[in-house]
Motif scaffolding. Sequence first.
Motif, PDB file in Angstrom:
ATOM      1  N   MET A 155       0.830  -1.214   0.000  1.00 13.04           N
ATOM      2  CA  MET A 155       0.000   0.000   0.000  1.00 13.04           C
ATOM      3  C   MET A 155       0.863   1.264   0.000  1.00 13.04           C
ATOM      4  SD  MET A 155      -3.064   1.166   0.040  1.00 13.04           S
ATOM      5  CE  MET A 155      -2.702   2.722  -0.722  1.00 13.04           C
ATOM      6  N   ALA A 156       1.951   1.211   0.822  1.00  7.70           N
ATOM      7  CA  ALA A 156       2.819   2.391   0.883  1.00  7.70           C
ATOM      8  C   ALA A 156       3.462   2.646  -0.481  1.00  7.70           C
ATOM      9  CB  ALA A 156       3.883   2.207   1.961  1.00  7.70           C
ATOM     10  N   GLY A 157       3.757   1.563  -1.218  1.00  7.61           N
ATOM     11  CA  GLY A 157       4.340   1.714  -2.561  1.00  7.61           C
ATOM     12  C   GLY A 157       3.359   2.392  -3.504  1.00  7.61           C
ATOM     13  N   SER A 213       0.378   6.832  10.227  1.00  7.58           N
ATOM     14  CA  SER A 213       0.239   5.379  10.135  1.00  7.58           C
ATOM     15  C   SER A 213      -0.903   5.041   9.196  1.00  7.58           C
ATOM     16  CB  SER A 213      -0.074   4.796  11.510  1.00  7.58           C
ATOM     17  OG  SER A 213      -0.623   3.501  11.371  1.00  7.58           O
ATOM     18  N   ILE A 214      -0.660   4.080   8.301  1.00 10.43           N
ATOM     19  CA  ILE A 214      -1.740   3.584   7.434  1.00 10.43           C
ATOM     20  C   ILE A 214      -2.263   2.242   7.930  1.00 10.43           C
ATOM     21  CG2 ILE A 214      -0.911   4.845   5.405  1.00 10.43           C
ATOM     22  CD1 ILE A 214       0.177   2.161   4.300  1.00 10.43           C
ATOM     23  N   MET A 215      -1.802   1.811   9.105  1.00  9.98           N
ATOM     24  CA  MET A 215      -2.187   0.480   9.586  1.00  9.98           C
ATOM     25  C   MET A 215      -3.672   0.408   9.925  1.00  9.98           C
ATOM     26  SD  MET A 215       0.958  -0.722  11.995  1.00  9.98           S
ATOM     27  CE  MET A 215       1.334   0.873  12.693  1.00  9.98           C
ATOM     28  N   ALA A 216      -4.336  -0.615   9.388  1.00 15.68           N
ATOM     29  CA  ALA A 216      -5.743  -0.830   9.727  1.00 15.68           C
ATOM     30  C   ALA A 216      -5.839  -1.161  11.210  1.00 15.68           C
ATOM     31  CB  ALA A 216      -6.313  -1.972   8.894  1.00 15.68           C
ATOM     32  N   GLN A 231       6.015   7.733   7.881  1.00 15.56           N
ATOM     33  CA  GLN A 231       4.764   6.974   7.685  1.00 15.56           C
ATOM     34  C   GLN A 231       5.015   5.498   7.960  1.00 15.56           C
ATOM     35  OE1 GLN A 231       1.807   7.540   4.418  1.00 15.56           O
ATOM     36  NE2 GLN A 231       2.613   5.584   3.707  1.00 15.56           N
ATOM     37  N   LEU A 232       4.233   4.924   8.868  1.00 15.55           N
ATOM     38  CA  LEU A 232       4.336   3.495   9.162  1.00 15.55           C
ATOM     39  C   LEU A 232       3.459   2.739   8.162  1.00 15.55           C
ATOM     40  CD1 LEU A 232       3.942   3.679  13.059  1.00 15.55           C
ATOM     41  CD2 LEU A 232       6.060   3.790  11.705  1.00 15.55           C
TER      42      LEU A 232
END
Length: 255
Positions: free
Chosen positions: A1-3, A77-80, A50-51
């Motif tokens: 997702m980060a990519g 953080s993009i962690m769900a 950004q995590l």
Amino acid sequence: MAGAMLKGWIGAGEAPGRFQVVDPSHPDLPPGVNWHEGPPGEGFGDAVVQLGFKPQMLGDIAPGLAGAVGAETTLTSIMAGVELASLRAAFPDAGAIVRVMPNMPVAIGKGAVGLIAEDRAAPGVEEIGALAGKLGTAEWVADEALIHVLTALVGSGPAFVYRYIDALARGGERLGLDADVSRRLSLAMAEGASALAAGSGESPAALADRVASPGGTTRKGLDVLDDGEALAGVIGAALDAATARAREMAEEAKR
Ligand SMILES: NC(=O)C1=CN([C@@H]2O[C@H](COP(=O)(O)OP(=O)(O)OC[C@H]3O[C@@H](n4cnc5c(N)ncnc54)[C@H](O)[C@@H]3O)[C@@H](O)[C@H]2O)C=CC1
Ligand SMILES: O=C(O)[C@@H]1CCC=N1
């Protein structure tokens, strides 16, 4: 997702050299993006960090990162599932903390992104909103419970749409179309219908009725989807299940 986010930002004109990726697996990166095996010894300073790893890895990874995250660092953080309080507990010295919930279409600048900050007025937070806006449509929420809903609607949502398109394509094939033709036309139809709706002042519900000519084919099909709220019921149940899993993941991250 980060990519996918990296691709989206570079596609929006951000200089690749502004991005530093810390990932021991050495992923394939766009030219010009810098890679590091671990956090910088001198710390992240005033960077935005950004995590982007899996929520289940927070407990293993955070202790090795936390010392590099100081009061000048803006942490996103993009962690769900992983809530602001869990992030603050793992990174006690961080400056602003923001949760960002993106989806895969950010890669082409067509993302939908939800955001919540520990403190909207903290330094660095507006910049995160501006960065998210470069990836598509970004919306802040004030209640963290709604990020779990957005994780289902926005984060998981593309998968639900792909299932819908796949069902259309398979339906066309069952009715005699060549499989590839049915898939290509189903995708083109869904893309065109979404783009038209996005640019229209009318609601999707009103547009559905406009497609339906009196006594025609569409109404017959809509009657099947609407019978007992069949489609709304199944989509609602999928959102309920995904939202419930995000809440469960929030509890898991607290252990
Ligand atoms: N896949 C999606 O559509 C969405 C995913 N997310 C969130 O994005 C995050 C990543 O999910 P995916 O991209 O699907 O998984 P992924 O497995 O593709 O990506 C995880 C990345 O973390 C990296 N990683 C592993 N150990 C690391 C370490 N010690 N330090 C730094 N990086 C490390 C991996 O090399 C990999 O590139 C998850 O937290 C997920 O909840 C959020 C919204 C949508
Ligand atoms: O399935 C997941 O947990 C992640 C979060 C939203 C989309 N993918």
